[in-house]
Design an enzyme around this catalytic site. Structure first.
Site, PDB file in Angstrom:
ATOM      1  N   CYS A  67       0.784  -1.231   0.097  1.00 24.17           N
ATOM      2  CA  CYS A  67      -0.078   0.072  -0.009  1.00 24.17           C
ATOM      3  C   CYS A  67       0.971   1.294   0.103  1.00 24.17           C
ATOM      4  CB  CYS A  67      -0.787  -0.039   1.191  1.00 24.17           C
ATOM      5  SG  CYS A  67      -1.697   1.490   1.709  1.00 24.17           S
ATOM      6  N   CYS A  70      -0.110   3.859   2.630  1.00 25.35           N
ATOM      7  CA  CYS A  70       0.351   3.546   4.047  1.00 25.35           C
ATOM      8  C   CYS A  70       1.931   3.958   4.139  1.00 25.35           C
ATOM      9  CB  CYS A  70       0.158   2.131   3.886  1.00 25.35           C
ATOM     10  SG  CYS A  70      -1.467   1.323   3.782  1.00 25.35           S
TER      11      CYS A  70
END
Length: 307
Positions: A67, A70
């Site tokens: 991700c 993230c």
């Protein structure tokens, strides 16, 4: 986040199966009495995290290695947590490695950040947000915690230095433009920036992964998981309905479920209707990473269905 309440996610988050777990310290945890304010939480150790939320508010960062947003958000959250000197604990949850926690928090997309006050979940934010917004949310969280009698502090080793973070190389201009757009919530602009980066260099793996991630974030905006699953159940060959659930599964860290759904759909469709499903699978493979074992297994199955 404007007004937050420790009951706001009640019913949406089910932590009941984790409450009675033995409160075993996480592997590699500091000695009792002196703690690091940033810990890795797992399905097995989350009982201890719940107990600590009766002393200090606990911020839960649900993330995954693949991700991109993230990786942008997590260092900011860690920095703000450490600056608070033990008034907040940050529990990092890898949703790929801890499916029970991902399911309990019903993480429809990541990064997803939730707090716990006295065992009750409190919504914070989803997606990458700028540092000032993170600071504002943490300040409000401390106020809500105080209103609910959670005003303790963890004993932090004053002599311990926070882990140093290697200085990241400066992003190429189009990548920086995409990240800025993601922070602003303008996924359309981020998609355009990544597409321009790929027009300049079609082998730019970071742009390929970033484009896949931001397209996913754009697609899951406004989707309701229960409604999407109901539509997919009613139309097993409805390509868009299956795409919606696969996107929500992937955004929530359920990578194998997303791949299986699309591969099953591909297998059932007539050959002249398969192309959009194959293209979506290839896009998602690039998002997760071609070397990931789940991608390798899914690619092998896709190849077996093609030939």
């Amino acid at each position: 986040m404007s007004e937050i309440s420790p009951t706001a996610l009640r019913g949406a988050v089910d932590l009941s199966t984790l409450r009675n777990r033995p409160a075993a310290p996480p592997e590699g945890a500091p000695a009792p009495g002196v703690v690091d304010v940033v810990v890795d939480a797992t399905d097995e150790t989350f009982g201890q995290i719940l107990e600590l939320s009766r002393t200090v508010p606990v911020v839960v960062d649900l993330w995954a290695e693949w991700c991109g947003p993230c990786k942008q958000l997590s260092p900011i959250i860690e920095k703000v947590t450490r600056e608070l000197g033990g008034r907040v604990l940050l529990a990092k949850v890898d949703v790929d490695a801890n499916p029970q926690l991902a399911q309990s928090f019903r993480a429809q997309s990541i990064p997803m950040v939730v707090a716990l006050i006295a065992g009750q979940p409190v919504p914070m934010f989803t997606g990458a947000v700028p540092e000032q917004q993170v600071r504002d949310v943490f300040a409000q969280l401390l106020q809500v915690a105080a209103q609910n009698g959670v005003t303790g502090s963890l004993a932090v080793d004053a002599d311990a230095e926070a882990p140093s973070t290697p200085e990241e190389p400066e992003l190429p201009p189009l990548h920086a433009e995409a990240f800025a757009a993601i922070e602003a919530g303008d996924y359309t602009a981020a998609i355009r920036a990544y597409e321009r980066a790929l027009a300049e260099n079609p082998r730019d793996e970071e742009a390929i992964a970033g484009l896949g991630q931001v397209r996913l974030l754009d697609r899951v905006q406004g989707l309701d998981l229960q409604a999407a699953r109901a539509a997919a159940a009613e139309g097993p060959l409805d390509v868009q309905a299956q795409f919606d659930v696969a996107d929500l599964d992937l955004a929530g860290g359920h990578v194998d479920d997303a791949f299986s759904r699309l591969l099953d759909l591909f297998a059932q469709l007539p050959s002249d209707q398969r192309t959009p499903v194959r293209e979506r699978l290839i896009e998602l493979f690039g998002l997760i990473g071609t070397g990931d074992p789940r991608v390798v297994a899914a690619r092998n199955r896709l190849s077996s269905l093609l030939f």
